[in-house]
Design an enzyme around this catalytic site. Structure first.
Site, PDB file in Angstrom:
ATOM      1  N   ASN A  99      -6.322  27.783 -14.590  1.00  0.00           N
ATOM      2  CA  ASN A  99      -7.437  28.457 -13.667  1.00  0.00           C
ATOM      3  C   ASN A  99      -7.101  28.055 -12.209  1.00  0.00           C
ATOM      4  OD1 ASN A  99      -9.429  29.578 -12.166  1.00  0.00           O
ATOM      5  ND2 ASN A  99     -11.100  28.347 -13.315  1.00  0.00           N
ATOM      6  N   TRP A 100      -6.385  28.992 -11.544  1.00  0.00           N
ATOM      7  CA  TRP A 100      -6.015  28.689 -10.346  1.00  0.00           C
ATOM      8  C   TRP A 100      -6.784  29.002  -9.414  1.00  0.00           C
ATOM      9  CZ3 TRP A 100      -0.500  31.782  -9.909  1.00  0.00           C
ATOM     10  CH2 TRP A 100       0.390  31.337 -10.993  1.00  0.00           C
ATOM     11  N   LYS A 101      -8.218  29.262  -9.626  1.00  0.00           N
ATOM     12  CA  LYS A 101      -9.537  29.287  -8.746  1.00  0.00           C
ATOM     13  C   LYS A 101      -8.872  30.258  -7.414  1.00  0.00           C
ATOM     14  CE  LYS A 101     -11.669  25.531 -10.953  1.00  0.00           C
ATOM     15  NZ  LYS A 101     -12.485  24.366 -10.962  1.00  0.00           N
TER      16      LYS A 101
ATOM     17  N   HIS B 160     -17.654  30.976 -15.921  1.00  0.00           N
ATOM     18  CA  HIS B 160     -17.256  29.301 -15.406  1.00  0.00           C
ATOM     19  C   HIS B 160     -18.488  28.960 -14.577  1.00  0.00           C
ATOM     20  CE1 HIS B 160     -15.184  26.631 -12.783  1.00  0.00           C
ATOM     21  NE2 HIS B 160     -14.355  26.660 -13.802  1.00  0.00           N
TER      22      HIS B 160
ATOM     23  N   GLU C 236     -18.706  27.513 -11.911  1.00  0.00           N
ATOM     24  CA  GLU C 236     -18.618  27.983 -10.284  1.00  0.00           C
ATOM     25  C   GLU C 236     -19.196  29.439 -10.342  1.00  0.00           C
ATOM     26  OE1 GLU C 236     -14.489  27.163  -9.730  1.00  0.00           O
ATOM     27  OE2 GLU C 236     -15.118  25.071  -9.981  1.00  0.00           O
TER      28      GLU C 236
ATOM     29  N   GLU D 250     -16.773  22.458 -20.361  1.00  0.00           N
ATOM     30  CA  GLU D 250     -16.309  22.208 -18.914  1.00  0.00           C
ATOM     31  C   GLU D 250     -17.834  21.526 -18.364  1.00  0.00           C
ATOM     32  OE1 GLU D 250     -12.728  24.111 -17.289  1.00  0.00           O
ATOM     33  OE2 GLU D 250     -14.470  25.311 -16.501  1.00  0.00           O
TER      34      GLU D 250
ATOM     35  N   GLY E  15     -13.303  18.779 -10.841  1.00  0.00           N
ATOM     36  CA  GLY E  15     -12.998  18.784  -9.666  1.00  0.00           C
ATOM     37  C   GLY E  15     -13.226  17.405  -9.214  1.00  0.00           C
TER      38      GLY E  15
ATOM     39  N   SER F  55     -11.215  17.912 -14.735  1.00  0.00           N
ATOM     40  CA  SER F  55     -10.325  16.732 -14.310  1.00  0.00           C
ATOM     41  C   SER F  55      -9.195  16.495 -15.420  1.00  0.00           C
ATOM     42  CB  SER F  55     -10.887  15.693 -13.664  1.00  0.00           C
ATOM     43  OG  SER F  55     -12.062  15.859 -12.557  1.00  0.00           O
TER      44      SER F  55
ATOM     45  N   GLY G 262      -7.901  23.055 -13.797  1.00  0.00           N
ATOM     46  CA  GLY G 262      -8.013  23.557 -12.593  1.00  0.00           C
ATOM     47  C   GLY G 262      -6.943  22.786 -11.532  1.00  0.00           C
ATOM     48  N   GLY G 263      -7.369  21.838 -11.084  1.00  0.00           N
ATOM     49  CA  GLY G 263      -6.557  21.125  -9.803  1.00  0.00           C
ATOM     50  C   GLY G 263      -4.927  21.000 -10.288  1.00  0.00           C
TER      51      GLY G 263
HETATM   52  P1  13P Z   1     -10.543  20.706 -12.560  1.00  0.00           P
HETATM   53  O1  13P Z   1      -9.447  20.493 -13.633  1.00  0.00           O
HETATM   54  O2  13P Z   1      -9.853  20.808 -11.145  1.00  0.00           O
HETATM   55  O3  13P Z   1     -11.372  19.698 -12.673  1.00  0.00           O
HETATM   56  O4  13P Z   1     -11.125  22.143 -12.799  1.00  0.00           O
HETATM   57  C1  13P Z   1     -11.547  22.417 -14.063  1.00  0.00           C
HETATM   58  C2  13P Z   1     -12.002  23.736 -14.215  1.00  0.00           C
HETATM   59  O5  13P Z   1     -12.933  24.045 -13.792  1.00  0.00           O
HETATM   60  C3  13P Z   1     -11.209  24.576 -14.834  1.00  0.00           C
HETATM   61  O6  13P Z   1     -11.696  26.036 -15.081  1.00  0.00           O
END
Ligand code: 13P
Length: 248
Positions: free
Chosen positions: A9-11, A94, A96, A164, A170, A210, A231-232
């Site tokens: 997920n490149w956000k 998600h 967020e 998640e 994050g 993470s 994510g990251g």
């Molecule tokens: P991180 O891997 O940055 O913690 O993010 C997870 C995430 O929200 C993937 O959708």
């Protein structure tokens, strides 16, 4: 036997040239990868990334979509527009979206149903806040999000669930493989109640929060963890590729 499914997920990161470079590198470095893969770039990057991943073993996802197929919805993006770009998977619910943009279960459910009606695969995200975990409510919160998110959905063959925990996203804090597996097992039981043992056995449940090259293999070793939503660490081939090829 469930196949492992690793999604990035490149956000809200990257420009078109950066996204193109990452996508090209991933296509080259994952071509011998054994698992199922996906990248989910921002809407504005999808048209750039689509021809690069086309024909590869990396699927193309979106990070959200509107609950209506079209109409007067300023700032939203529709399932038809995503389909037109070659997207076949959408991440919905998600944390967020739920916590920052206040999407509730009813809205997430409307999106899930619309995406499935249009032939998309859905990654439905669920997960508890830190205070909910500390209050002993992690299972109940995830159960509610799964049940309400899937209300009216009878066929799970195109549904993936991503667990998640919000406190792990994050933050660098990963759920221990044991804690994550316990929730995954619970979610599988919730699925079994409504959809039966066969569907519960088949459904892929990713872990997200993470995930890093250093912890991917331990997480994936757990019986109920079938992949990762990253994510990251998905923003660089140097970290995403070792996760995608964990254990090798
Ligand atoms: P991180 O891997 O940055 O913690 O993010 C997870 C995430 O929200 C993937 O959708």
């Amino acid at each position: 036997m469930r196949n492992y499914y690793i999604a990035g997920n490149w956000k809200m990161h990257m420009t078109r040239s950066e996204a193109a470079e990452l996508a090209r590198t991933l296509v080259a470095q994952l071509k011998d990868g054994e698992h199922k893969y996906l990248v989910a770039p921002s809407f504005t990057l999808i048209e750039t990334v689509a021809p690069i991943v086309k024909g590869s073993n990396i699927g193309l996802g979106a990070q959200n979509m509107a609950a209506e197929p079209q109409g007067a919805h300023t700032g939203e993006v529709s399932v038809l527009q995503l389909k037109d770009l070659g997207v076949d998977t959408v991440i919905l619910g998600h944390s967020e979206r739920r916590h920052v943009y206040k999407e509730d279960d009813a809205l997430v459910n409307a999106k899930v149903k619309l995406a499935l009606q249009h032939g998309f695969e859905v990654i439905l995200c669920v997960g508890e806040l830190l205070e909910e975990r500390e209050a002993g409510r992690a299972e109940a919160v995830c159960e509610g999000q799964v049940v309400k998110g899937l209300e009216g959905v009878s066929d799970l063959s195109r549904v993936v669930i991503a667990y998640e925990p919000v406190w792990a996203i994050g933050t660098g804090k990963t759920a221990t493989p044991e804690d994550a597996d316990a929730i995954h097992a619970y979610i599988r039981k919730v699925i079994e109640k409504t959809y039966g043992a066969g569907a519960a056995e088949k459904i892929v449940i990713q872990y997200g929060g993470s995930v890093k090259p250093e912890n991917a293999a331990q997480l994936m070793a757990k019986e109920n963890i079938d992949g990762a939503l990253v994510g990251g660490a998905a923003l660089k081939a140097d970290s995403f590729v070792p996760i995608a090829k964990f254990g090798r």
